[in-house]
Write a protein that holds these residues in place. Sequence first.
Motif, PDB file in Angstrom:
ATOM      1  N   PRO A   1     -10.672  -5.309 -11.439  1.00  0.00           N
ATOM      2  CA  PRO A   1     -11.873  -6.238 -11.168  1.00  0.00           C
ATOM      3  C   PRO A   1     -12.204  -6.272  -9.522  1.00  0.00           C
ATOM      4  CG  PRO A   1     -10.174  -7.535 -11.935  1.00  0.00           C
ATOM      5  CD  PRO A   1      -9.631  -6.162 -12.107  1.00  0.00           C
ATOM      6  N   GLN A   2     -11.149  -5.631  -8.833  1.00  0.00           N
ATOM      7  CA  GLN A   2     -11.438  -5.935  -7.482  1.00  0.00           C
ATOM      8  C   GLN A   2     -11.859  -4.513  -6.807  1.00  0.00           C
ATOM      9  OE1 GLN A   2      -8.510  -7.838  -4.776  1.00  0.00           O
ATOM     10  NE2 GLN A   2      -7.673  -8.836  -6.643  1.00  0.00           N
TER      11      GLN A   2
ATOM     12  N   MET B   1      -2.678  -3.703  -9.877  1.00  0.00           N
ATOM     13  CA  MET B   1      -3.173  -5.141  -9.299  1.00  0.00           C
ATOM     14  C   MET B   1      -2.120  -5.596  -8.111  1.00  0.00           C
ATOM     15  SD  MET B   1      -5.940  -5.789 -10.607  1.00  0.00           S
ATOM     16  CE  MET B   1      -5.850  -7.505  -9.776  1.00  0.00           C
ATOM     17  N   ARG B   2      -0.945  -5.095  -8.188  1.00  0.00           N
ATOM     18  CA  ARG B   2       0.084  -5.485  -7.140  1.00  0.00           C
ATOM     19  C   ARG B   2      -0.456  -4.797  -5.722  1.00  0.00           C
ATOM     20  NH1 ARG B   2       5.010  -3.747 -10.878  1.00  0.00           N
ATOM     21  NH2 ARG B   2       4.916  -5.471 -12.537  1.00  0.00           N
ATOM     22  N   ILE B   3      -1.239  -3.744  -5.763  1.00  0.00           N
ATOM     23  CA  ILE B   3      -1.676  -3.274  -4.595  1.00  0.00           C
ATOM     24  C   ILE B   3      -2.765  -4.358  -3.899  1.00  0.00           C
ATOM     25  CG2 ILE B   3      -3.144  -1.556  -3.474  1.00  0.00           C
ATOM     26  CD1 ILE B   3      -2.497   0.338  -5.690  1.00  0.00           C
ATOM     27  N   HIS B   4      -3.531  -4.919  -4.523  1.00  0.00           N
ATOM     28  CA  HIS B   4      -4.455  -5.903  -4.132  1.00  0.00           C
ATOM     29  C   HIS B   4      -3.591  -7.219  -4.053  1.00  0.00           C
ATOM     30  CE1 HIS B   4      -7.675  -3.542  -5.157  1.00  0.00           C
ATOM     31  NE2 HIS B   4      -7.452  -3.439  -6.345  1.00  0.00           N
ATOM     32  N   THR B   5      -2.574  -7.598  -4.772  1.00  0.00           N
ATOM     33  CA  THR B   5      -1.701  -9.003  -4.468  1.00  0.00           C
ATOM     34  C   THR B   5      -0.933  -8.894  -3.717  1.00  0.00           C
ATOM     35  OG1 THR B   5      -0.215  -8.680  -6.506  1.00  0.00           O
ATOM     36  CG2 THR B   5      -2.519  -9.470  -6.986  1.00  0.00           C
ATOM     37  N   GLY B   6      -0.417  -7.779  -3.533  1.00  0.00           N
ATOM     38  CA  GLY B   6       0.891  -7.526  -2.403  1.00  0.00           C
ATOM     39  C   GLY B   6       2.140  -8.079  -3.314  1.00  0.00           C
ATOM     40  N   GLU B   7       2.121  -8.205  -4.375  1.00  0.00           N
ATOM     41  CA  GLU B   7       3.354  -8.544  -5.281  1.00  0.00           C
ATOM     42  C   GLU B   7       4.344  -7.529  -5.299  1.00  0.00           C
ATOM     43  OE1 GLU B   7       4.568 -10.054  -9.701  1.00  0.00           O
ATOM     44  OE2 GLU B   7       2.573  -9.308  -9.338  1.00  0.00           O
ATOM     45  N   CYS B   8       5.638  -7.828  -4.859  1.00  0.00           N
ATOM     46  CA  CYS B   8       6.682  -6.861  -4.950  1.00  0.00           C
ATOM     47  C   CYS B   8       7.807  -7.861  -5.479  1.00  0.00           C
ATOM     48  CB  CYS B   8       7.233  -6.535  -3.477  1.00  0.00           C
ATOM     49  SG  CYS B   8       5.884  -5.389  -2.801  1.00  0.00           S
ATOM     50  N   PRO B   9       7.815  -7.477  -7.092  1.00  0.00           N
ATOM     51  CA  PRO B   9       8.792  -8.552  -7.727  1.00  0.00           C
ATOM     52  C   PRO B   9      10.213  -7.921  -7.790  1.00  0.00           C
ATOM     53  CG  PRO B   9       7.339  -7.226  -9.246  1.00  0.00           C
ATOM     54  CD  PRO B   9       6.951  -7.068  -7.899  1.00  0.00           C
ATOM     55  N   PHE B  10      10.263  -6.595  -7.594  1.00  0.00           N
ATOM     56  CA  PHE B  10      11.616  -6.059  -7.629  1.00  0.00           C
ATOM     57  C   PHE B  10      12.486  -5.934  -6.353  1.00  0.00           C
ATOM     58  CE2 PHE B  10       8.806  -4.326 -10.771  1.00  0.00           C
ATOM     59  CZ  PHE B  10       9.349  -4.878 -11.815  1.00  0.00           C
ATOM     60  N   ILE B  11      13.395  -6.651  -6.154  1.00  0.00           N
ATOM     61  CA  ILE B  11      14.256  -6.629  -4.893  1.00  0.00           C
ATOM     62  C   ILE B  11      15.458  -6.144  -4.950  1.00  0.00           C
ATOM     63  CG2 ILE B  11      14.961  -8.450  -3.135  1.00  0.00           C
ATOM     64  CD1 ILE B  11      13.051 -10.562  -4.331  1.00  0.00           C
TER      65      ILE B  11
ATOM     66  N   PHE C   1       9.826  -3.982  -3.922  1.00  0.00           N
ATOM     67  CA  PHE C   1       9.353  -2.838  -4.369  1.00  0.00           C
ATOM     68  C   PHE C   1       8.261  -3.303  -5.519  1.00  0.00           C
ATOM     69  CE2 PHE C   1      13.371  -1.251  -3.220  1.00  0.00           C
ATOM     70  CZ  PHE C   1      13.062  -0.091  -2.415  1.00  0.00           C
ATOM     71  N   SER C   2       7.385  -2.801  -5.690  1.00  0.00           N
ATOM     72  CA  SER C   2       6.299  -3.286  -6.768  1.00  0.00           C
ATOM     73  C   SER C   2       6.773  -2.572  -8.009  1.00  0.00           C
ATOM     74  CB  SER C   2       4.938  -2.779  -6.244  1.00  0.00           C
ATOM     75  OG  SER C   2       4.793  -1.440  -5.858  1.00  0.00           O
ATOM     76  N   LEU C   3       7.445  -1.499  -7.903  1.00  0.00           N
ATOM     77  CA  LEU C   3       7.753  -0.685  -9.394  1.00  0.00           C
ATOM     78  C   LEU C   3       9.264  -0.843  -9.595  1.00  0.00           C
ATOM     79  CD1 LEU C   3       5.528   2.517  -8.810  1.00  0.00           C
ATOM     80  CD2 LEU C   3       4.966   0.433 -10.077  1.00  0.00           C
ATOM     81  N   LYS C   4       9.764  -1.065 -10.907  1.00  0.00           N
ATOM     82  CA  LYS C   4      10.822  -1.049 -11.133  1.00  0.00           C
ATOM     83  C   LYS C   4      11.677   0.333 -11.015  1.00  0.00           C
ATOM     84  CE  LYS C   4      13.954  -2.549 -14.881  1.00  0.00           C
ATOM     85  NZ  LYS C   4      14.087  -2.980 -16.322  1.00  0.00           N
ATOM     86  N   GLY C   5      10.767   1.259 -11.256  1.00  0.00           N
ATOM     87  CA  GLY C   5      11.355   2.581 -10.988  1.00  0.00           C
ATOM     88  C   GLY C   5      11.778   2.994  -9.540  1.00  0.00           C
ATOM     89  N   SER C   6      10.735   2.243  -8.713  1.00  0.00           N
ATOM     90  CA  SER C   6      11.108   2.617  -7.152  1.00  0.00           C
ATOM     91  C   SER C   6      12.219   2.001  -6.817  1.00  0.00           C
ATOM     92  CB  SER C   6       9.925   2.308  -6.390  1.00  0.00           C
ATOM     93  OG  SER C   6       8.804   2.647  -6.895  1.00  0.00           O
ATOM     94  N   LEU C   7      12.761   0.744  -7.411  1.00  0.00           N
ATOM     95  CA  LEU C   7      13.956   0.194  -7.114  1.00  0.00           C
ATOM     96  C   LEU C   7      14.935   0.904  -7.475  1.00  0.00           C
ATOM     97  CD1 LEU C   7      15.707  -2.386  -6.242  1.00  0.00           C
ATOM     98  CD2 LEU C   7      15.105  -3.449  -8.311  1.00  0.00           C
ATOM     99  N   LYS C   8      14.759   1.228  -8.797  1.00  0.00           N
ATOM    100  CA  LYS C   8      16.262   2.187  -9.344  1.00  0.00           C
ATOM    101  C   LYS C   8      16.290   3.548  -8.532  1.00  0.00           C
ATOM    102  CE  LYS C   8      17.095   4.288 -13.952  1.00  0.00           C
ATOM    103  NZ  LYS C   8      16.997   4.730 -15.176  1.00  0.00           N
ATOM    104  N   LYS C   9      15.365   4.127  -8.054  1.00  0.00           N
ATOM    105  CA  LYS C   9      15.477   5.155  -7.202  1.00  0.00           C
ATOM    106  C   LYS C   9      16.183   4.853  -5.742  1.00  0.00           C
ATOM    107  CE  LYS C   9      11.320   6.955  -7.649  1.00  0.00           C
ATOM    108  NZ  LYS C   9      10.041   7.782  -7.761  1.00  0.00           N
ATOM    109  N   HIS C  10      15.546   3.751  -5.262  1.00  0.00           N
ATOM    110  CA  HIS C  10      16.189   3.140  -4.134  1.00  0.00           C
ATOM    111  C   HIS C  10      17.723   2.832  -3.983  1.00  0.00           C
ATOM    112  CE1 HIS C  10      16.740   0.737  -0.436  1.00  0.00           C
ATOM    113  NE2 HIS C  10      17.204  -0.120  -1.297  1.00  0.00           N
TER     114      HIS C  10
END
Length: 413
Positions: A168-169, A184-194, A202-211
Amino acid sequence: MAFIKEESEEMKFEETLRVKHEETEEQTKKGESEEMKIEETFRVKHEVTEEQTDLMVLKKESEVINEMEEKDQFKKNDFITRETSFSCSQTEKTLSQKKTKNKVTRSNLICQQCGNGFTLKSSLKRHMRIHTGEKPFTCPQCGKTFAGKGSLDRHMRIHTGEKPFTCPQCGRSFSNKGHLKVHMRIHTGECPFICQQCGKRFSLKGSLKKHMRIHTGEKPYTCPWCGKTFAEKGSLDRHMRIHTGEKPYTCQHCGRSFNIKGNLNCHMRIHTGEKPFTCQQCGMSFHQLENFQVHMRTHTGEKPYTCPQCGKTFTQKVNLNRHTRLHSREQLYTCPQCGKSFNQKQHFVDHIRVHTGEKPFTCQQCGKGFNRIGSLNGHMIVHTGEKPYNCQQCGKSFNRKGSLNRHMSVHSG
């Protein structure tokens, strides 16, 4: 004389009577006054008594009313309590019956292989495909099979190009609802994976897993050709092109191909002349960020890469890798056509052009082509007349390093 005396005594008697009569009247008045006072006191007392009696009656009536209200309220509360208790008891009984019913239902629908329970027979049937590997839903266009109909429906959007989920944005569309949710996390800035170790988000679970592989050192992807391991699949895919010789990224200007997209992007700057990375100390510009960073070490003297075997330091990691192969005698790059091996990637790349006949480096003045950048640089001296190689003994100059080396035999014999 006797007459006067009698008259005087009579007057005294009358005066005495008058005085007594006045006293009597005064006493009578006083008695009446006292009687009136007594009557007034009695009347006041009587009124107070009546008022107190009325108050007592009212108080008693109020106490009776309150007592009746309390009894009614108690009865009402008792009824509500009993009703609530009955309701809770009935609810607990119903829930207990439902749980018992569910347990009975689930006990009848248990996967015999993994023990998972299901409430519906269809759910158990779908689950069993995990164990059997059955994929009954087939794409009519490409033949790919799926275990669930929903998976097939999502796959079909690849062929139809349908993207029903729109942001919608920014208006960007997606074929999958999950992809929109992540976008949508790009617009909200949400990064739920720490990351629990360093706090990075991180905004993606896969990114956290790789990190997390940075902390654990895990490298699950292994090259089947040379055994080198990688933390990410994309890194392995890029590495495999060294062995296969695949170069999927081609320059539209000169036709030169690259195995990594980033290398093509850097190459394009040769045609555009763009050098976005400029040294603030000497003004030298570079096409690539990596070259700029390496150049900056000439000013700082930094050599961050150290050989663990001999302690020699290097400004670039590639130089360290090349150096360590001298200790291990490792030949990492093997030509798939003739089997010749190389310990340096650039030598391997230059060698491959012997088989392909590719000459990507062209002289802008005479049009002559070369398979190596070093050959082109050496050729350009012919046009410029430059002779950068000087003999330290006689001062003679040469345009090629090989010519200088041959000349040195004159002095050495």
